[in-house]
Design a protein around this motif. Structure first.
Motif, PDB file in Angstrom:
ATOM      1  N   GLN A  42       2.704   1.941  17.096  1.00 32.41           N
ATOM      2  CA  GLN A  42       1.689   0.891  17.746  1.00 32.41           C
ATOM      3  C   GLN A  42       0.782   0.764  16.710  1.00 32.41           C
ATOM      4  O   GLN A  42      -0.456   0.259  16.869  1.00 32.41           O
ATOM      5  N   THR A  43       1.051   1.487  15.513  1.00 29.25           N
ATOM      6  CA  THR A  43      -0.092   1.555  14.639  1.00 29.25           C
ATOM      7  C   THR A  43       0.267   0.849  12.876  1.00 29.25           C
ATOM      8  O   THR A  43       1.625   1.250  12.509  1.00 29.25           O
ATOM      9  N   THR A  44      -0.536   0.107  12.560  1.00 29.50           N
ATOM     10  CA  THR A  44      -0.130  -0.714  11.330  1.00 29.50           C
ATOM     11  C   THR A  44      -1.089  -0.322  10.069  1.00 29.50           C
ATOM     12  O   THR A  44      -2.099  -0.026  10.484  1.00 29.50           O
ATOM     13  N   VAL A  45      -0.423  -0.035   8.966  1.00 25.22           N
ATOM     14  CA  VAL A  45      -1.240   0.362   7.836  1.00 25.22           C
ATOM     15  C   VAL A  45      -1.898  -0.975   7.189  1.00 25.22           C
ATOM     16  O   VAL A  45      -1.166  -1.918   6.954  1.00 25.22           O
ATOM     17  N   HIS A  46      -3.118  -0.740   6.654  1.00 24.45           N
ATOM     18  CA  HIS A  46      -3.867  -1.987   5.942  1.00 24.45           C
ATOM     19  C   HIS A  46      -4.418  -1.556   4.520  1.00 24.45           C
ATOM     20  O   HIS A  46      -5.042  -2.228   3.813  1.00 24.45           O
ATOM     21  N   SER A  47      -4.191  -0.183   4.224  1.00 30.90           N
ATOM     22  CA  SER A  47      -4.525   0.156   2.856  1.00 30.90           C
ATOM     23  C   SER A  47      -3.797   1.559   2.786  1.00 30.90           C
ATOM     24  O   SER A  47      -2.993   1.815   3.577  1.00 30.90           O
TER      25      SER A  47
ATOM     26  N   GLY B  34      -7.650   6.132   5.399  1.00 27.71           N
ATOM     27  CA  GLY B  34      -7.213   4.823   4.952  1.00 27.71           C
ATOM     28  C   GLY B  34      -7.560   3.930   6.156  1.00 27.71           C
ATOM     29  O   GLY B  34      -7.695   4.397   7.277  1.00 27.71           O
ATOM     30  N   GLN B  35      -7.086   2.596   6.133  1.00 28.68           N
ATOM     31  CA  GLN B  35      -7.312   1.531   7.111  1.00 28.68           C
ATOM     32  C   GLN B  35      -6.167   1.386   7.857  1.00 28.68           C
ATOM     33  O   GLN B  35      -4.946   1.426   7.116  1.00 28.68           O
ATOM     34  N   PHE B  36      -6.139   1.189   9.056  1.00 29.91           N
ATOM     35  CA  PHE B  36      -5.180   0.896   9.942  1.00 29.91           C
ATOM     36  C   PHE B  36      -5.658   0.323  11.200  1.00 29.91           C
ATOM     37  O   PHE B  36      -6.851   0.267  11.507  1.00 29.91           O
ATOM     38  N   LYS B  37      -4.575  -0.472  11.940  1.00 25.65           N
ATOM     39  CA  LYS B  37      -4.960  -0.958  13.272  1.00 25.65           C
ATOM     40  C   LYS B  37      -4.067  -0.458  14.256  1.00 25.65           C
ATOM     41  O   LYS B  37      -2.803   0.039  14.089  1.00 25.65           O
TER      42      LYS B  37
ATOM     43  N   CYS C 228       0.804  -1.149  -0.016  1.00 23.93           N
ATOM     44  CA  CYS C 228      -0.091   0.006   0.076  1.00 23.93           C
ATOM     45  C   CYS C 228       0.852   1.295   0.012  1.00 23.93           C
ATOM     46  O   CYS C 228       2.079   1.203   0.041  1.00 23.93           O
ATOM     47  N   ILE C 229       0.142   2.342  -0.207  1.00 23.43           N
ATOM     48  CA  ILE C 229       0.975   3.571  -0.431  1.00 23.43           C
ATOM     49  C   ILE C 229       0.853   4.473   1.159  1.00 23.43           C
ATOM     50  O   ILE C 229      -0.543   4.860   1.244  1.00 23.43           O
ATOM     51  N   VAL C 230       1.892   4.800   1.746  1.00 23.42           N
ATOM     52  CA  VAL C 230       1.781   5.655   2.772  1.00 23.42           C
ATOM     53  C   VAL C 230       2.244   7.081   2.198  1.00 23.42           C
ATOM     54  O   VAL C 230       3.258   7.357   1.665  1.00 23.42           O
ATOM     55  N   THR C 231       1.496   8.072   2.782  1.00 23.98           N
ATOM     56  CA  THR C 231       1.604   9.422   2.459  1.00 23.98           C
ATOM     57  C   THR C 231       2.005  10.183   3.579  1.00 23.98           C
ATOM     58  O   THR C 231       0.903  10.099   4.413  1.00 23.98           O
TER      59      THR C 231
END
Lengths: 650, 321
Positions: free
Chosen positions: A81-86, A57-60, A6-9
């Motif tokens: 503590q945050t992971t990206v999922h989209s 976007g989606q994150f946990k 996914c792309i993190v901006t």
């Protein structure tokens, strides 16, 4: 695009994007993307400094007590503590990043640690010492001029054997080695130089190596570098290995400071992507810079610098050698190597004679490194009958107690305040540093003396010690280190939320600002002196001893060229005992390093010291915290311990 | 074989602290009290003396308490918004020997009353009752430094006990108390070293050690009470062993701490199995107070009249030799 990525901006400061695998944590993504986000725990989720806002976007994310209810409503999360999922858009709020849009990342970090980086500058010779010259001269690298007998039909041993034979005529060296490079050149070199050559011999562990062979007589040109790599400062000294003469000393702030001010943060940083490389290159840059300046100043050839001896704490040595230090931080806290074999300096990236050698002073344990071994060697603690306490006033504040029979040591995290870092107008002990201060008790006028009698540029460690003592005795600060409200002087003024005292006004300074000491500085200095005093006190108590049992105190550290013992006692850095028991010995780590560079005997002794010393971990001592808090006072909460210190409150 | 009990011999005793001044000393109190002076660990009469009985001060606020549960406010119905009437009720009906007035209304978040208003409240209470007075700021350092000097001046000569001086903010209050002849409360955050440091700082300003009371900061039952207990015990041991900088009587804010506990203030409707809240809150305050007595408290600041009466009976029993 891969469906797993996914792309993190990052929207701030400049939009930066990076394609990463789903499930990555935002802190490591930011590091990889070159976006600076504060973090002091290295991603353990405890420091709460890496707050970011995920805009889209989606994150946990794991819940954290570091996020207030209000912040949670605004969408704050901890990056680590945050992971990206989209695909996501992330905003870095100003408090988590560096608020300097126009400045490049590296520069920003430098600015954040304002004053931490400076060119190498001349220092005093760090001469000393208590009993110098007790070791037999036998430097790490020796040059030997040889006139070989040319071969004849009746003397047909090989060129290499011939060289060995000539060397053995001079020196008792049963085992020798020579690299293939030398052998390849040997035949021609000997004949072209009419059998007159200079052999550079290096001690490599138990054998002697023919490091290089030069035509003609170059034996007078043989130099070495002694180094002290501290967490905050790096100091180097150029020594003539033949005459033992010190040709110059230079010091500079350790460039690694930009990646963290203490060893733990740096170990954490080393595990980030390219972190180890950056830390390694930072210190190698420091070292090469110092060597280059020393060599230029003395108009010698870099190729004639043949050996480097280096003292430093265990982490610094790991980073110097580009060895991953991560296991130092993990239970059971084991380092990769405390006794590092002699290697070629070029292998570590140090630019001297390409075949020159690098040796590191051996350390005792993960937390007591070669700098302490060198210090013990320099002050002769291991050779005396008298009970001795060596206190190294540095960022790690190592303390050694003992005599020739036994030695115990501990480390007190004193912080870099006495090294002139983390304090507003602090500087290293270099020309222009204020190191003596006198304050008039009625007019509050200030007189200062600087190193080299130059116009003042800042305050070094011994200047801060003087300054604290004078502020206390003149009643400008109370025993808690807070400014008095009753004193009216143009020197004592408000500055934002806090207050500060002006030592030197801009018009009399060599810098473009007033040289001041702030209430925050006073707090930092109080903590530093408290850590050192309480660690010494606990170490003694652990051995069922008291300060009064100690016959001699050696105070080491590069914080000045002088130390006023009375004033160090007045602020509670040192115990209140007869002043004759104390000696200030300067940068003992550098001196020990030089002694080892100059004598193999000293090297053997340093190994014995490192093996003999016992390390005591203070953090597990239940009484440490209590002792520490009671030391956070001037001179101490228990005034009975400082009977000769008289402080008048106002 | 007979067992011989070991007796501790102490070299020092705790300072005595007088609360209030009568006419002959330039004040207007009809009663005064003395605390401290102990030369033994609490109630070990075979080791030393306890010349003065611990006292209980009743806490009143200068504004209607925002967070008192019904069980606590009931005994004061009708006077809670009138500090003078409240003070009179405490003294006349509940036989309070000392009052502790907290100037809550001066806090910027609770009304921001002016220093002059606070000073006039102090004056009115001193005029209405004859018992000694303890006067506390609102806990906002900046505002307290404006309010407390005014109140100190208004109560000049009455030998009140003013609080709290802390490590970060002691100078203004110390100077006022020194000028107007009051005693002072030195507060520290459950830390024996800081307790001592505040005392040294205050005495460095020329303030007599005999006019300082230590507020060691306590926790209620279940909220760190044992930390407070051990700090107080250590401080008292140090005092008896000769440490002049810790030889002050203790003042413990029991009511404030106990009534913050959720066990004390949660209504029965929320937790039927916990039983009636009146008894719970009361007992929480009693047990906390009793524990503090056992580690050497000299002044207890309490709230519920019934709790005060129970603890007073306990003190009577403890003081029987």
């Amino acid at each position: 695009m891969d469906k797993d990525s996914c792309i993190v901006t990052f929207l701030h400061p400049n939009p930066t994007t990076l394609e990463v695998n789903k499930g990555r944590d935002l802190l490591s993504v930011a590091v990889e993307a070159g976006v600076y986000i504060n973090s002091s725990c290295g991603g353990d989720g405890v420091c709460g400094r890496c707050k970011v806002i995920v805009k889209r976007g989606q994150f946990k994310t794991e819940p954290s007590g570091r996020i207030t209810l209000d912040e949670r409503r605004k969408g704050y999360v901890l990056a680590c503590q945050t992971t990206v999922h989209s695909d996501v858009e992330v905003e870095v709020p100003p408090e988590s990043g560096v608020e300097l849009d126009k400045i490049s990342d590296e520069d920003a970090k430098l600015l954040r640690l304002k004053g931490m980086y400076s060119q190498a500058v001349d220092l005093g010779k760090a001469a000393l010492t208590v009993e110098e010259g007790i070791f037999k001269p036998s430097p790490l690298a020796t040059k030997l001029y040889l006139e070989l007998k040319p071969p004849t039909l009746s003397d047909t041993i090989s060129d290499l054997e011939r060289l060995y034979r000539a060397i053995r005529k001079n020196r008792d060296i049963p085992i020798m080695q020579a690299g293939l490079t030398n052998i390849k050149r040997l035949g021609r070199l000997l004949r072209e130089s009419d059998w007159k050559v200079t052999a550079l011999l290096g001690k490599r562990n138990e054998t002697v190596e023919i490091v290089s062979i030069e035509p003609g007589d170059t034996s007078v040109r043989n130099y070495g570098i002694a180094l002290d790599i501290g967490t905050t400062t790096v100091t180097g000294q150029l020594v003539d290995l033949n005459t033992k003469e010190i040709l110059g000393t230079k010091g500079t702030y350790n460039k690694q400071v930009t990646f963290g001010s203490d060893v733990i943060t740096r170990i954490v940083y080393a595990s980030e992507s390219e972190g180890l490389e950056k830390l390694h290159h930072a210190v190698i840059d420091n070292i090469n810079g110092i060597i280059k300046e020393l060599v230029n100043d003395n108009k010698i050839n870099l190729n004639d610098v043949n050996a480097v001896e280096c003292a430093g704490n265990t982490t610094m040595i790991h980073l110097l050698l580009r060895v991953d230090p991560k296991f130092i931080r993990r239970e059971p806290y084991v380092s990769t190597a405390n006794f590092v074999p002699v290697i070629r300096a070029a292998e570590a990236g140090i630019k001297i004679n390409p075949r020159g050698l690098l040796a590191c002073v051996p350390g005792t344990s993960t937390y007591v490194g070669g700098d302490i071994t060198a210090g013990v060697l320099a002050c002769g603690l291991n050779r005396t009958d008298k009970l001795t306490l060596l206190i190294d006033v540095g960022t790690n504040g190592e303390i050694v107690l003992g005599n020739k029979e036994w030695m115990v040591s501990c480390a007190a995290s004193a912080g870099p305040a006495f090294e002139g870092s983390g304090v507003k107008c602090g500087m290293r002990a270099a020309e222009g540093a204020i190191q003596r201060v006198a304050i008039d008790k009625n007019t509050y006028d200030v007189e200062v003396i600087t190193i080299g009698k130059a116009k003042p540029k800042g305050i070094c460690g011994s200047g801060y010690i003087d300054c604290l003592a004078e502020l206390l005795t003149s009643g400008i600060i109370d025993r808690n280190g807070k400014f008095s409200e009753k004193i009216s002087s143009p020197r004592l003024r408000s500055s934002g939320e806090s207050r500060e005292f002006v030592l030197v006004f801009k018009k009399d300074a060599a810098v473009d600002f007033d040289i001041v000491i702030t209430e925050e500085d006073l707090d930092n200095l109080k903590r530093s002196k408290g850590a050192i005093y309480s660690a010494s006190s606990i170490l003694l108590r652990k051995m069922n001893l008291e300060f009064k049992d100690v016959e001699q105190f050696y105070i080491a550290g590069g914080f000045g060229t002088y130390l006023d013992i009375d004033k160090a006692i007045a602020i509670g850095l040192l115990p209140d005992l007869e002043r004759e028991r104390f000696s200030f010995i300067g940068n003992s780590s550098l001196v020990g390093s030089r002694e080892i560079l100059l004598s193999y005997q000293a090297k053997d002794e340093s190994e014995n010291i490192a093996r003999k010393m016992t390390y005591i971990e203070l953090s597990v001592e239940s009484s440490y915290m209590d002792e520490y808090v009671s030391s956070l006072f001037f001179p101490h909460t228990d005034l009975n311990r400082f009977p000769t210190v008289k402080i008048k409150g106002k | 074989m007979a067992v011989e009990l070991i007796r501790d011999k102490w070299v020092n005793k705790v300072n005595t602290l007088k609360l209030g001044s009568g006419m002959e000393e330039g004040g207007s109190r009809s009663s005064t009290l003395t605390v401290g002076g102990v030369s033994t660990l609490p109630y070990l009469f075979s080791d030393g003396q306890m010349p003065h009985r611990p006292v209980i001060a009743m806490e009143i606020l200068d504004t209607k308490p925002p967070d008192w549960p019904k069980a606590l406010s009931e005994p004061f119905n009708g006077v809670l918004d009138n500090p003078v009437e409240w003070a009179k009720k405490c003294v006349n009906e509940y036989k309070a020997e000392v009052l502790c007035l907290k100037l809550q209304s001066t806090h910027p978040d609770f009304g921001d009353a002016s220093p002059d208003k606070a000073a006039s409240t102090v004056k009115a209470i001193l005029g209405a009752v004859g018992v000694p007075l303890i006067i506390l700021g609102s806990g906002n350092d900046e505002k307290d430094n404006l309010v407390l000097p005014k109140c100190s001046e208004a109560a000049k000569g009455e030998n009140c006990l003013f609080g709290d001086a802390t490590q970060e903010n002691y100078k203004t209050l110390t100077a006022s108390c020194l000028a107007d002849g009051h005693s002072i409360i030195a507060e520290s955050p459950i830390d024996i070293n800081i307790a001592k440091q505040v005392n040294i700082l205050i005495s460095d300003m020329g303030f007599p050690l005999e006019k300082i009371a230590i507020n060691p900061t306590i926790g209620a039952l279940g909220y760190g009470m044992e930390y407070a207990y051990s700090i107080m015990e250590r401080a008292r041991l140090a005092a008896l062993a000769g440490d002049k900088m810790l030889s002050m009587p203790f003042i413990c804010f029991v009511g404030f701490e106990a009534w913050r506990a959720k066990e004390a203030k949660t209504p029965q409707a929320e937790h039927p199995e916990w039983g009636p809240e009146v008894e719970r809150g009361l007992m929480w305050e009693v047990i906390t107070a009793t524990s503090m007595l056992l580690c050497g408290a000299d002044i207890l600041v309490m709230r519920h009249p019934k709790a005060i009466s129970i603890v007073n009976q306990t003190i009577d029993k403890l003081m029987k030799k």
